[in-house]
Design an enzyme around this catalytic site. Structure first.
Site, short mmCIF file in Angstrom:
data_model
loop_
_atom_site.label_atom_id
_atom_site.label_comp_id
_atom_site.label_asym_id
_atom_site.label_seq_id
_atom_site.Cartn_x
_atom_site.Cartn_y
_atom_site.Cartn_z
N SER A 79 148.74 60.60 -23.27
CA SER A 79 149.20 59.53 -24.21
C SER A 79 150.65 60.15 -24.70
CB SER A 79 148.31 59.55 -25.39
OG SER A 79 149.08 58.86 -26.26
N TYR A 142 155.51 63.68 -24.12
CA TYR A 142 154.69 63.70 -23.02
C TYR A 142 155.40 63.85 -21.64
CZ TYR A 142 151.28 62.16 -19.68
OH TYR A 142 150.33 61.80 -18.78
N VAL A 186 146.13 51.27 -22.42
CA VAL A 186 146.15 49.86 -23.07
C VAL A 186 144.97 48.88 -22.07
CG1 VAL A 186 147.81 48.79 -21.50
CG2 VAL A 186 147.43 47.82 -23.65
N ASP A 272 157.99 54.48 -26.34
CA ASP A 272 157.74 53.57 -25.27
C ASP A 272 159.05 53.02 -24.41
OD1 ASP A 272 154.95 52.75 -25.09
OD2 ASP A 272 155.52 50.60 -25.87
C1 UD1 Z 1 152.33 56.55 -20.28
C2 UD1 Z 1 153.00 56.57 -18.94
C3 UD1 Z 1 152.21 57.02 -17.72
C4 UD1 Z 1 150.65 57.98 -18.26
C5 UD1 Z 1 150.57 57.61 -19.69
C6 UD1 Z 1 149.43 58.46 -20.11
C7 UD1 Z 1 154.96 55.62 -18.88
C8 UD1 Z 1 155.90 54.36 -18.36
N1 UD1 Z 1 153.78 55.52 -18.39
O1 UD1 Z 1 151.70 55.23 -20.25
O2 UD1 Z 1 152.32 57.42 -16.61
O3 UD1 Z 1 150.23 58.22 -17.56
O4 UD1 Z 1 151.59 57.36 -20.40
O5 UD1 Z 1 149.06 58.38 -21.36
O6 UD1 Z 1 155.81 56.21 -19.58
N2 UD1 Z 1 150.04 49.14 -25.95
C9 UD1 Z 1 149.80 47.96 -26.75
N3 UD1 Z 1 148.64 48.13 -27.33
C10 UD1 Z 1 147.73 48.86 -27.29
C11 UD1 Z 1 147.93 50.10 -26.68
C12 UD1 Z 1 149.20 50.32 -25.90
O7 UD1 Z 1 150.71 47.26 -26.95
O8 UD1 Z 1 146.86 48.91 -28.14
C13 UD1 Z 1 151.23 49.07 -25.17
C14 UD1 Z 1 152.03 50.49 -25.39
O9 UD1 Z 1 152.98 50.41 -26.37
C15 UD1 Z 1 152.80 50.29 -24.23
C16 UD1 Z 1 151.86 49.86 -22.94
O10 UD1 Z 1 151.05 48.99 -23.73
O11 UD1 Z 1 153.78 49.33 -24.16
C17 UD1 Z 1 151.08 50.51 -22.22
O12 UD1 Z 1 150.58 51.90 -23.16
P1 UD1 Z 1 149.83 52.93 -22.59
O13 UD1 Z 1 148.29 52.27 -21.85
O14 UD1 Z 1 149.44 54.08 -23.87
O15 UD1 Z 1 150.54 53.71 -21.54
P2 UD1 Z 1 151.89 54.09 -21.22
O16 UD1 Z 1 152.35 54.74 -22.63
O17 UD1 Z 1 152.77 53.23 -20.70
#
Ligand code: UD1
Length: 323
Positions: A79, A142, A186, A272
């Site tokens: 995360s 991270y 997500v 992000d």
């Molecule tokens: C990041 C890394 C990924 C890693 C992961 C570990 C990048 C591009 N990727 O994933 O390689 O394995 O961390 O945790 O940096 N979001 C929402 N609503 C929610 C939750 C998330 O809108 O309730 C959004 C986040 O703001 C983000 C996207 O969804 O823009 C993906 O988030 P998440 O699933 O946490 O993964 P990354 O941060 O992309």
């Protein structure tokens, strides 16, 4: 018979790897401290040996590496958001934990360490798709910690001749991904919202996109990373080579369930990045890797798992031995 250590083997990715190894009859040891891993995930790998311990404890890591042929190092504090809140704990686990694994692997004569790298190493450079020749430029603690682990893998290949392979994962998803934390991925959160009819929150405008990679593809990439000849220290993207936005994800979920999930929009998250998409040519060339489960199919399977979670979460499994 080869002996494998899977660090983080009670976690999402690690438990799938341990399950795949156990299913083909390999000997599996799991190192996990259950910080984010779940005991019920252990049933996925019947017969695996559990060593409960922390990556930050070098003595425990040495015990875990003793007598092992190959290591899949999946243990980490995941995360981006968690690391922004508490960078020290993320770094201790991810960076120092990886250093401990490499030291112990070197001293135990381990044949190869496959390291779970992260697309977050690339940061937010505008160039898409991301390829391994690009300069890393992580923008979250991270990302820095996972990239530091990569650098240690390369350094150990160069300084000590340890065979290391880095697979940079891009947003892995699938069954057993924990939806129960604000730091959850997500897709896990949105599948839970779809199944339970609860609200989901999009951080930002929802146009950010990710190369969401179904877990079976990642397992396959890891198994190939042990089987194939790979130059020591090589870094490879492990993904699908196509991306979808969060708004697209919500539409896809609606298409599968026939219901719209309730979405609200909030401010973007610190740390992000906007877009993430992999070039997977190197993994294709070096490993013969090809993603076999596409996003939609993976999403359907994942949603199905969340639907049936109570009954099908782990299934019956042989007890796990503990030392
Ligand atoms: C990041 C890394 C990924 C890693 C992961 C570990 C990048 C591009 N990727 O994933 O390689 O394995 O961390 O945790 O940096 N979001 C929402 N609503 C929610 C939750 C998330 O809108 O309730 C959004 C986040 O703001 C983000 C996207 O969804 O823009 C993906 O988030 P998440 O699933 O946490 O993964 P990354 O941060 O992309």
């Amino acid at each position: 018979m080869a002996k494998f250590l899977v660090t983080g083997g009670a976690g999402f990715i690690g438990s799938h790897l341990a399950a795949a190894l156990a299913a083909r009859g390999d000997s599996v040891r799991i190192l996990d401290n259950f910080a984010t891993g779940k005991r019920e995930n252990l049933a996925a790998a019947p017969g695996a040996e559990l060593l409960e311990g922390d990556l930050r404890d070098l003595a425990a890591v040495r015990r875990a590496c003793a007598g092992v042929d190959y290591i899949f190092h999946e243990g980490a504090l995941p995360s981006v958001a968690r690391s922004v809140e508490d960078p020290v704990t993320s770094d201790d686990t991810n960076t120092r934990g990886t250093l401990h694994i490499l030291i112990a692997a070197r001293d135990a004569g381990v044949k190869r360490v496959v390291y779970a790298g992260s697309s977050s190493a690339y940061g937010e450079s505008a160039t898409l798709p991301k390829h391994e020749e690009m300069m890393a430029d992580p923008i979250s603690p991270y990302g820095v910690s996972k990239y530091a682990g990569e650098n240690y893998c390369r350094a150990f290949a160069k300084c000590y001749g340890l065979s290391t392979v880095v697979l940079r994962y891009f947003n892995v998803f699938g069954p057993r991904q924990d939806p129960g934390s604000p730091y959850s991925g997500v897709i896990a959160l949105f599948c839970k919202a779809a199944v339970e009819g609860t609200d989901a929150m999009i951080h930002g405008d929802g146009e950010q996109s990710r190369d969401f990679t179904y877990i079976d593809n990642v397992v396959r990439g890891n198994l190939l990373a042990i089987e194939r000849d790979v130059p020591a220290g090589m870094v490879m993207n492990c993904a699908t080579g196509s991306a979808i936005s969060l708004n697209g994800l919500v539409r896809a979920l609606g298409g599968i369930t026939g219901k719209n999930i309730k979405i609200s929009y909030g401010p973007p998250r610190t740390g992000d990045i906007k877009h993430s998409l992999a070039n997977i040519d190197r993994a294709r060339r070096v490993l013969g890797y090809e993603p076999s489960v596409d996003f939609r199919d993976g999403l359907s399977r994942t949603l199905q798992w969340y639907r049936t979670q109570g009954a099908a979460k782990t299934g019956p499994g042989a007890p796990v031995s503990q030392r």
